[in-house]
Design a protein around this motif. Structure first.
Motif, PDB file in Angstrom:
ATOM      1  N   GLY A 202      15.914  79.685  61.891  1.00 10.91           N
ATOM      2  CA  GLY A 202      16.450  80.934  62.433  1.00 10.91           C
ATOM      3  C   GLY A 202      17.846  80.804  63.014  1.00 10.91           C
ATOM      4  O   GLY A 202      18.392  81.773  63.539  1.00 10.91           O
ATOM      5  N   ALA A 203      18.454  79.627  62.931  1.00 13.90           N
ATOM      6  CA  ALA A 203      19.782  79.416  63.522  1.00 13.90           C
ATOM      7  C   ALA A 203      20.868  80.224  62.803  1.00 13.90           C
ATOM      8  O   ALA A 203      21.902  80.531  63.381  1.00 13.90           O
ATOM      9  CB  ALA A 203      20.147  77.938  63.510  1.00 13.90           C
ATOM     10  N   GLY A 204      20.623  80.531  61.525  1.00 12.19           N
ATOM     11  CA  GLY A 204      21.608  81.335  60.786  1.00 12.19           C
ATOM     12  C   GLY A 204      22.181  80.626  59.564  1.00 12.19           C
ATOM     13  O   GLY A 204      23.132  81.127  58.944  1.00 12.19           O
ATOM     14  N   LYS A 205      21.609  79.485  59.194  1.00  9.81           N
ATOM     15  CA  LYS A 205      22.148  78.689  58.076  1.00  9.81           C
ATOM     16  C   LYS A 205      22.126  79.466  56.759  1.00  9.81           C
ATOM     17  O   LYS A 205      23.133  79.567  56.060  1.00  9.81           O
ATOM     18  CB  LYS A 205      21.343  77.385  57.913  1.00  9.81           C
ATOM     19  CG  LYS A 205      21.229  76.562  59.182  1.00  9.81           C
ATOM     20  CD  LYS A 205      20.402  75.305  58.971  1.00  9.81           C
ATOM     21  CE  LYS A 205      18.937  75.551  58.630  1.00  9.81           C
ATOM     22  NZ  LYS A 205      18.160  76.194  59.704  1.00  9.81           N
ATOM     23  N   SER A 206      20.968  80.012  56.424  1.00 12.00           N
ATOM     24  CA  SER A 206      20.863  80.744  55.154  1.00 12.00           C
ATOM     25  C   SER A 206      21.750  81.980  55.177  1.00 12.00           C
ATOM     26  O   SER A 206      22.275  82.397  54.137  1.00 12.00           O
ATOM     27  CB  SER A 206      19.417  81.149  54.871  1.00 12.00           C
ATOM     28  OG  SER A 206      18.617  79.997  54.685  1.00 12.00           O
ATOM     29  N   THR A 207      21.917  82.566  56.354  1.00 12.36           N
ATOM     30  CA  THR A 207      22.776  83.750  56.463  1.00 12.36           C
ATOM     31  C   THR A 207      24.227  83.396  56.132  1.00 12.36           C
ATOM     32  O   THR A 207      24.918  84.174  55.467  1.00 12.36           O
ATOM     33  CB  THR A 207      22.659  84.372  57.877  1.00 12.36           C
ATOM     34  OG1 THR A 207      21.279  84.714  58.093  1.00 12.36           O
ATOM     35  CG2 THR A 207      23.523  85.596  58.030  1.00 12.36           C
TER      36      THR A 207
ATOM     37  N   VAL B 119      23.008  87.759  64.432  1.00 15.46           N
ATOM     38  CA  VAL B 119      22.468  86.541  63.832  1.00 15.46           C
ATOM     39  C   VAL B 119      23.554  85.473  63.780  1.00 15.46           C
ATOM     40  O   VAL B 119      23.289  84.291  63.914  1.00 15.46           O
ATOM     41  CB  VAL B 119      21.917  86.863  62.420  1.00 15.46           C
ATOM     42  CG1 VAL B 119      21.587  85.613  61.651  1.00 15.46           C
ATOM     43  CG2 VAL B 119      20.684  87.750  62.547  1.00 15.46           C
TER      44      VAL B 119
ATOM     45  N   TYR C 234      21.817  91.716  60.892  1.00 14.80           N
ATOM     46  CA  TYR C 234      21.077  92.472  59.876  1.00 14.80           C
ATOM     47  C   TYR C 234      20.692  93.831  60.447  1.00 14.80           C
ATOM     48  O   TYR C 234      20.616  94.816  59.746  1.00 14.80           O
ATOM     49  CB  TYR C 234      19.808  91.729  59.458  1.00 14.80           C
ATOM     50  CG  TYR C 234      20.050  90.451  58.675  1.00 14.80           C
ATOM     51  CD1 TYR C 234      20.308  90.486  57.310  1.00 14.80           C
ATOM     52  CD2 TYR C 234      20.004  89.213  59.309  1.00 14.80           C
ATOM     53  CE1 TYR C 234      20.513  89.320  56.583  1.00 14.80           C
ATOM     54  CE2 TYR C 234      20.200  88.038  58.598  1.00 14.80           C
ATOM     55  CZ  TYR C 234      20.452  88.095  57.239  1.00 14.80           C
ATOM     56  OH  TYR C 234      20.655  86.939  56.534  1.00 14.80           O
TER      57      TYR C 234
HETATM   58  N1  LIG Z   1      16.975  90.188  55.667  1.00 15.51           N
HETATM   59  C1  LIG Z   1      16.873  90.028  56.988  1.00 15.51           C
HETATM   60  N2  LIG Z   1      16.694  91.103  57.806  1.00 15.51           N
HETATM   61  C2  LIG Z   1      16.609  90.952  59.144  1.00 15.51           C
HETATM   62  N3  LIG Z   1      16.690  89.769  59.785  1.00 15.51           N
HETATM   63  C3  LIG Z   1      16.864  88.675  59.021  1.00 15.51           C
HETATM   64  C4  LIG Z   1      16.967  88.745  57.590  1.00 15.51           C
HETATM   65  N4  LIG Z   1      17.149  87.495  57.112  1.00 15.51           N
HETATM   66  C5  LIG Z   1      17.155  86.678  58.191  1.00 15.51           C
HETATM   67  N5  LIG Z   1      16.989  87.384  59.333  1.00 15.51           N
HETATM   68  C6  LIG Z   1      16.984  86.825  60.696  1.00 15.51           C
HETATM   69  O1  LIG Z   1      18.220  86.175  60.906  1.00 15.51           O
HETATM   70  C7  LIG Z   1      18.047  84.975  61.661  1.00 15.51           C
HETATM   71  C8  LIG Z   1      18.674  83.824  60.920  1.00 15.51           C
HETATM   72  O2  LIG Z   1      17.993  83.615  59.704  1.00 15.51           O
HETATM   73  P1  LIG Z   1      18.428  82.517  58.649  1.00 15.51           P
HETATM   74  O3  LIG Z   1      19.872  82.634  58.399  1.00 15.51           O
HETATM   75  O4  LIG Z   1      17.507  82.641  57.490  1.00 15.51           O
HETATM   76  O5  LIG Z   1      18.135  81.181  59.465  1.00 15.51           O
HETATM   77  P2  LIG Z   1      17.966  79.674  58.959  1.00 15.51           P
HETATM   78  O6  LIG Z   1      18.305  79.600  57.519  1.00 15.51           O
HETATM   79  O7  LIG Z   1      18.898  78.885  59.841  1.00 15.51           O
HETATM   80  O8  LIG Z   1      16.537  79.296  59.243  1.00 15.51           O
HETATM   81  C9  LIG Z   1      16.546  84.832  61.884  1.00 15.51           C
HETATM   82  O9  LIG Z   1      16.251  85.269  63.189  1.00 15.51           O
HETATM   83  C10 LIG Z   1      15.943  85.748  60.859  1.00 15.51           C
HETATM   84  O10 LIG Z   1      14.728  86.270  61.316  1.00 15.51           O
END
Ligand SMILES: Nc1ncnc2c1ncn2[C@@H]1O[C@H](COP(=O)(O)OP(=O)(O)O)[C@@H](O)[C@H]1O
Ligand SMILES: [Mg+2]
Length: 257
Positions: free
Chosen positions: A38-43, A17, A11
């Motif tokens: 924070g592993a990156g699942k939602s990403t 990430v 990001y």
């Molecule tokens: N919009 C964003 N901008 C910056 N960093 C982000 C954003 N969304 C998520 N992150 C960071 O990316 C990492 C992975 O997030 P995410 O994919 O939400 O993890 P999970 O779903 O596995 O908990 C985290 O460290 C989070 O802080």
């Protein structure tokens, strides 16, 4: 059906990430995507939907996009690359329940929300209404129909989001933490529903019992890298592997001492 080819994503520059993530998911597979906060699942989900990555948030296919996003590799859905110009085509194939369902409701009532998508896809009012009733009935959620979105509870919202997505009958279902905020009764309904759907599904959750009940395969993400990818039984019964990645055995495998 879904392919990540060596996907690296940040990001913000310098803070990766996802790092060199590659996997392939076949038609009809149900895959559990697990990993600590924070592993990156939602990403992974957001990249598939084009909600993060090149062009995300820019509202146009100019390529300028969100200039802070940096990434490499390719993501394909049925052979079509996830790029701004392909998003309308790709999103038609994907149904998603986001981690925060609040961002998914646009209309005043659950009924109107469910109708909106169906009418948009050219269904007649009568057909659409029949479809809405059918899905709500299948899920045992008839009582949600005329509730106001701003007045319902977190769990009800979650069920409404699931119903809305299922009504569209997408080819691929992406569910980010579908059972969070649900009571045990609705959690059970979700598990049963996921089990009955033939679609390709990717489900993220911390509820590893639910993942065990619904997924044949598990991908474990750890700090943006794939730490394991294999049969659900192998990964979900591996206490060492789970603990090394800040997770715990599903309750059914945790023996009392
Ligand atoms: N919009 C964003 N901008 C910056 N960093 C982000 C954003 N969304 C998520 N992150 C960071 O990316 C990492 C992975 O997030 P995410 O994919 O939400 O993890 P999970 O779903 O596995 O908990 C985290 O460290 C989070 O802080
Ligand atoms: Mg998440």
């Amino acid at each position: 059906m879904i392919r990540f080819e060596d996907v690296t994503f940040a990001y913000e520059k310098g803070k990766p990430v996802l790092s060199a993530v590659s996997f392939e998911i076949g038609k009809g597979e149900t895959v559990g995507l697990i990993g600590a906060n924070g592993a990156g699942k939602s990403t992974v989900m957001k990249l598939l939907l084009g909600l993060a990555g090149p062009g995300a948030g820019a509202g146009s296919g100019s390529g300028a996009g969100n200039t802070k996003n940096t990434g490499s590799g390719r993501i394909l859905v049925e052979g079509i690359e996830v790029l701004p110009k392909n998003l309308p085509q790709i999103r038609r194939k994907l149904g998603f329940v986001l981690q925060n369902s609040d961002n998914q409701m646009f209309m005043p009532t659950v009924f109107e929300d469910m109708m909106f998508g169906l009418l948009n896809y050219g269904m007649s009012r009568m057909e659409a209404e029949r479809r809405v009733d059918e899905v709500l009935q299948d899920l045992g959620q008839e009582k949600l129909k005329y509730l106001y979105n701003h007045k319902i509870s977190g769990g009800e919202k979650r069920m409404a989001a699931v119903a809305t997505v299922l009504a569209m009958d997408p080819e691929v279902l992406l569910m980010d933490e579908p059972t969070s905020a649900l009571d045990p009764y609705n959690r059970r309904i979700i598990i049963r529903t996921i089990g009955a759907l033939k679609q390709t599904k990717i489900i993220t959750s911390h509820d590893l019992d639910m993942i065990y009940d619904t997924c044949g395969r598990v991908i474990l993400l750890s700090d943006g890298k794939i730490a394991a990818d294999g049969p659900a039984e192998d990964i979900l019964m591996d206490k060492k592997l789970l603990e090394a990645n800040r997770m715990e055995l599903p309750l059914r495998f945790a023996t009392c001492v």
